[in-house]
Write a protein that holds these residues in place. Structure first.
Motif, mmCIF file in Angstrom:
data_model
loop_
_atom_site.group_PDB
_atom_site.id
_atom_site.type_symbol
_atom_site.label_atom_id
_atom_site.label_comp_id
_atom_site.label_asym_id
_atom_site.label_seq_id
_atom_site.Cartn_x
_atom_site.Cartn_y
_atom_site.Cartn_z
ATOM 1 N N LEU A 9 0.816 -1.222 0.000
ATOM 2 C CA LEU A 9 0.000 0.000 0.000
ATOM 3 C C LEU A 9 0.844 1.264 0.000
ATOM 4 N N LYS A 10 1.797 1.307 -0.934
ATOM 5 C CA LYS A 10 2.608 2.519 -1.073
ATOM 6 C C LYS A 10 1.740 3.636 -1.640
ATOM 7 N N ASP A 11 2.063 4.842 -1.235
ATOM 8 C CA ASP A 11 1.471 6.011 -1.855
ATOM 9 C C ASP A 11 2.053 6.133 -3.274
ATOM 10 N N VAL A 12 1.273 6.647 -4.220
ATOM 11 C CA VAL A 12 1.813 6.818 -5.577
ATOM 12 C C VAL A 12 1.502 8.198 -6.140
ATOM 13 N N THR A 13 2.438 8.711 -6.933
ATOM 14 C CA THR A 13 2.180 9.855 -7.814
ATOM 15 C C THR A 13 2.479 9.344 -9.217
ATOM 16 N N MET A 14 1.548 9.587 -10.143
ATOM 17 C CA MET A 14 1.681 9.050 -11.497
ATOM 18 C C MET A 14 1.601 10.191 -12.499
ATOM 19 N N GLU A 15 2.684 10.397 -13.242
ATOM 20 C CA GLU A 15 2.695 11.403 -14.313
ATOM 21 C C GLU A 15 2.781 10.638 -15.624
ATOM 22 N N LEU A 16 1.648 10.522 -16.319
ATOM 23 C CA LEU A 16 1.594 9.597 -17.446
ATOM 24 C C LEU A 16 1.364 10.332 -18.776
ATOM 25 N N GLY A 17 0.922 9.622 -19.756
ATOM 26 C CA GLY A 17 0.849 10.173 -21.113
ATOM 27 C C GLY A 17 -0.368 11.051 -21.353
ATOM 28 N N GLY A 18 -0.450 11.602 -22.554
ATOM 29 C CA GLY A 18 -1.568 12.474 -22.899
ATOM 30 C C GLY A 18 -1.908 12.431 -24.380
ATOM 31 N N LYS A 19 -3.052 12.995 -24.712
ATOM 32 C CA LYS A 19 -3.459 13.205 -26.115
ATOM 33 C C LYS A 19 -4.269 14.495 -26.087
ATOM 34 N N SER A 20 -3.555 15.577 -25.804
ATOM 35 C CA SER A 20 -4.234 16.792 -25.362
ATOM 36 C C SER A 20 -4.780 17.629 -26.515
ATOM 37 N N PRO A 21 -5.942 18.261 -26.276
ATOM 38 C CA PRO A 21 -6.546 19.121 -27.300
ATOM 39 C C PRO A 21 -6.125 20.583 -27.165
ATOM 40 N N LEU A 22 -5.946 21.233 -28.311
ATOM 41 C CA LEU A 22 -5.838 22.703 -28.367
ATOM 42 C C LEU A 22 -7.018 23.151 -29.218
ATOM 43 N N ILE A 23 -7.826 24.073 -28.679
ATOM 44 C CA ILE A 23 -9.011 24.525 -29.420
ATOM 45 C C ILE A 23 -8.784 25.960 -29.892
ATOM 46 N N VAL A 24 -8.853 26.147 -31.205
ATOM 47 C CA VAL A 24 -8.636 27.476 -31.788
ATOM 48 C C VAL A 24 -9.999 28.031 -32.208
ATOM 49 N N PHE A 25 -10.500 29.010 -31.424
ATOM 50 C CA PHE A 25 -11.812 29.587 -31.736
ATOM 51 C C PHE A 25 -11.700 30.626 -32.852
ATOM 52 N N GLU A 26 -12.852 31.015 -33.377
ATOM 53 C CA GLU A 26 -12.864 31.893 -34.567
ATOM 54 C C GLU A 26 -12.297 33.286 -34.266
ATOM 55 N N ASP A 27 -12.295 33.687 -32.978
ATOM 56 C CA ASP A 27 -11.776 35.021 -32.643
ATOM 57 C C ASP A 27 -10.315 34.975 -32.179
ATOM 58 N N ALA A 28 -9.664 33.828 -32.352
ATOM 59 C CA ALA A 28 -8.267 33.708 -31.874
ATOM 60 C C ALA A 28 -7.331 34.538 -32.748
ATOM 61 N N ASP A 29 -6.229 34.955 -32.142
ATOM 62 C CA ASP A 29 -5.131 35.538 -32.915
ATOM 63 C C ASP A 29 -4.458 34.358 -33.625
ATOM 64 N N ILE A 30 -4.564 34.325 -34.943
ATOM 65 C CA ILE A 30 -4.146 33.123 -35.683
ATOM 66 C C ILE A 30 -2.644 32.858 -35.574
ATOM 67 N N SER A 31 -1.843 33.921 -35.611
ATOM 68 C CA SER A 31 -0.396 33.707 -35.499
ATOM 69 C C SER A 31 -0.038 33.104 -34.142
ATOM 70 N N GLN A 32 -0.733 33.577 -33.102
ATOM 71 C CA GLN A 32 -0.499 33.035 -31.765
ATOM 72 C C GLN A 32 -0.979 31.580 -31.677
ATOM 73 N N ALA A 33 -2.084 31.304 -32.345
ATOM 74 C CA ALA A 33 -2.612 29.927 -32.333
ATOM 75 C C ALA A 33 -1.639 28.979 -33.040
ATOM 76 N N VAL A 34 -1.064 29.448 -34.134
ATOM 77 C CA VAL A 34 -0.081 28.624 -34.855
ATOM 78 C C VAL A 34 1.157 28.427 -33.969
ATOM 79 N N ALA A 35 1.565 29.496 -33.279
ATOM 80 C CA ALA A 35 2.722 29.385 -32.380
ATOM 81 C C ALA A 35 2.449 28.326 -31.306
ATOM 82 N N ALA A 36 1.252 28.365 -30.713
ATOM 83 C CA ALA A 36 0.907 27.397 -29.665
ATOM 84 C C ALA A 36 0.911 25.978 -30.226
ATOM 85 N N ALA A 37 0.305 25.804 -31.395
ATOM 86 C CA ALA A 37 0.227 24.463 -31.998
ATOM 87 C C ALA A 37 1.623 23.931 -32.322
#
Ligand code: NAD
Length: 487
Positions: free
Chosen positions: A242-270
């Motif tokens: 019964l050890k305590d655990v911290t787990m930092e595992l994988g991801g498949k994370s979303p970035l959502i670019v809305f219609e009012d986004a600064d497009i250059s900034q959105a491209v930079a983030a992506a």
């Protein structure tokens, strides 16, 4: 020419194994063996536990102020040695020096500084119970195990040891067998700073050495960074006592670019969220959802910047911003995913191939790759690739994109690009992810807790709450009047 050897680091110094067994470590940018590590055998493992037991006794008896002063010396040493340590990371991982010299060691040192400063602020509580009273003590857990992945070796070793040591624990750390040097260098820095021998030991080897740690009855907690599948094995093994655990595992994370986004900034983030560290970052936004009204503008700028602004090459060259993947095997895995993307009907906007790079011959490079015409059920959109492969999807409305963004068993990170402040908060609050960015991507300062929802993890690293995860509360009830007993 004989190959240099790296030994296990036990009780304040390198320790030879008795079996003579080694594993070769390769520079991913050249494909050449740079050194070999000695695998921790029974004698090393036993010494690791014995010295950690003694180290814990000494370290936990010190005041938090004294521990803090010593850890702050380690921070100063890490900063002094920044470029040397960054170069070891470049040689082990294949990542560009222009990243390693300002991120890897720096963010590791920041975490140690943050927790060193926090350690003396930890206090218990006291409450009066009408004569009798109780008080609480925050006590360390004992010997903790840290097990690391290969993408940010020294940073991971720092992020795990920082709260553990600040709270008075000892740690036995097992780095990835592919990138073992950073943890050993950190162990040397701790000793130079005055951390007692045995408080931070490093054992070297593959999964079986990790498994030994997770099943060992003397280990009280395991902090693990790696794949979801390995995390499940680690947790099952940790359940043995019964050890305590911290787990930092994988991801498949979303970035959502809305219609009012600064497009250059959105491209930079992506681009940051897919091509930084050649795509080998757990929080990557590998699913980029772009509102259909800004899709053409987004795609055109993304293609232009990906094709013109990424410079692959010898990672030691400070002009290079795109390095080699960790191994030949991993390079093939990423190429197999790209092949699946094509076979399942996605369109390659740019990239998609193995790369041969002048100045880094024999390196395991894959082109920065962008897929369009993606659907939510494609393999490349569902599974973590851990390489420079971005999938772009389109959406029509907010409710739809939130549901699609959340339609994954993983929940490490998420981000949105918008100028609308109400939408920013409304959407972020509905995304199932532990680390969220609005009009930003990737920053992870020591002050901010990080960790995953769903299959992406348990517990948090960094931030005030991580220190609590390395302590346990002892309640002490003080009887001030005679016991009233029916017996
Ligand atoms: P991995 O799971 O293959 O290995 C991680 C570590 O576990 C290595 O040190 C390995 O030797 C050890 N290990 C393997 N089998 C074990 C076992 N049965 N018991 C104990 N230890 C064992 O992961 P990796 O390929 O090194 O790293 C890539 C993965 O790490 C990706 O999925 C990535 O998303 C994840 N990651 C997550 C974070 C985060 O903070 N969430 C950060 C970096 C990487």
């Amino acid at each position: 020419m004989s190959i240099p050897r790296l030994q296990n680091f036990i009780n304040g110094e390198p320790m030879a194994n008795t079996t003579g067994e080694t594993i070769a470590v390769t520079n991913p940018a050249t494909g050449k063996v740079i050194y070999e590590i000695e695998i921790a055998d029974d004698s090393v493992k036993q010494a690791a536990i014995e010295s950690a037991t003694a180290g814990f006794k000494q370290w936990s008896a010190m005041t938090a102020m004294d521990r803090s002063r010593i850890l702050l010396r380690a921070v100063a040493l890490l900063r002094e040695k920044n470029d040397e340590l960054a170069m070891y990371e470049v040689l082990d991982t294949g990542k560009p020096m222009q990243e390693a010299n300002c991120v890897d060691v720096v963010t590791g040192a920041d975490a140690i500084e943050f927790f060193a400063n926090l350690a003396p602020t930890q206090v218990g509580q006291q409450q009066d119970l009408g004569g009798d009273f109780y008080y609480t003590r925050k006590e360390p857990l004992g010997i903790c195990a840290g097990i690391g992945a290969w993408n940010y070796p020294i940073q991971i070793a720092c992020w795990k040891s920082a709260p553990a040591l600040a709270a008075g624990n000892a740690m036995i750390f097992k780095p990835s067998e592919e990138t073992p040097r950073g943890a050993v260098e950190l162990a040397k820095v701790f000793i130079e700073a005055g951390v007692p021998a045995g408080v931070f030991n490093v054992v070297l080897g593959e999964g079986d050495v990790g498994q030994w740690l997770t099943g060992h009855p003397a280990i009280e907690k395991v902090s693990f960074t790696g794949e979801v599948g390995t995390g499940k094995k680690v947790m099952a093994s940790a359940a043995s006592n019964l050890k305590d655990v911290t787990m930092e595992l994988g991801g498949k994370s979303p970035l959502i670019v809305f219609e009012d986004a600064d497009i250059s900034q959105a491209v930079a983030a992506a681009m940051l969220g897919n091509f930084y560290t050649q795509g080998e970052v757990c929080t990557n936004c590998t699913r980029v959802f772009v509102h259909e009204s800004v899709y053409d503008a987004f795609i055109s700028e993304l293609k232009q910047r990906t094709e013109n602004n990424i410079k692959a090459g010898d990672p030691q060259d400070l002009e290079v911003n795109f390095g080699a993947l960790i191994s030949k095997q991993h390079q093939q895995l990423v190429l197999d995913y790209i092949a699946k993307g094509k076979a399942e009907g996605a369109t390659v906007l740019t990239g998609g191939n193995k790369m041969s790079v002048p100045g880094a011959d024999g390196g395991y490079f894959v082109e920065p790759t962008v897929f369009t015409d993606c659907h939510d059920d494609m393999t490349i959109v569902r599974e973590e690739i851990f390489g420079p492969v971005m999938s772009v999807l389109t959406f029509k409305d907010e409710e739809e994109v939130i549901a699609r963004a959340n339609n994954t068993p993983l929940g490490l990170a998420a981000g949105i690009m918008t100028q609308n402040v109400r939408r920013a908060h409304r959407v972020i609050h509905q995304l199932e992810a532990g680390i969220c960015w609005v009009n930003s991507w990737g920053a992870s300062p020591a002050e901010m807790p990080v960790g995953g929802y769903k299959l992406s993890g348990i517990g948090r690293e960094n931030g005030i709450e991580a220190l609590n995860q390395y302590t346990q509360t002892k309640s002490v009830y003080m009887g001030m009047v005679d016991l009233d007993s029916p017996f």
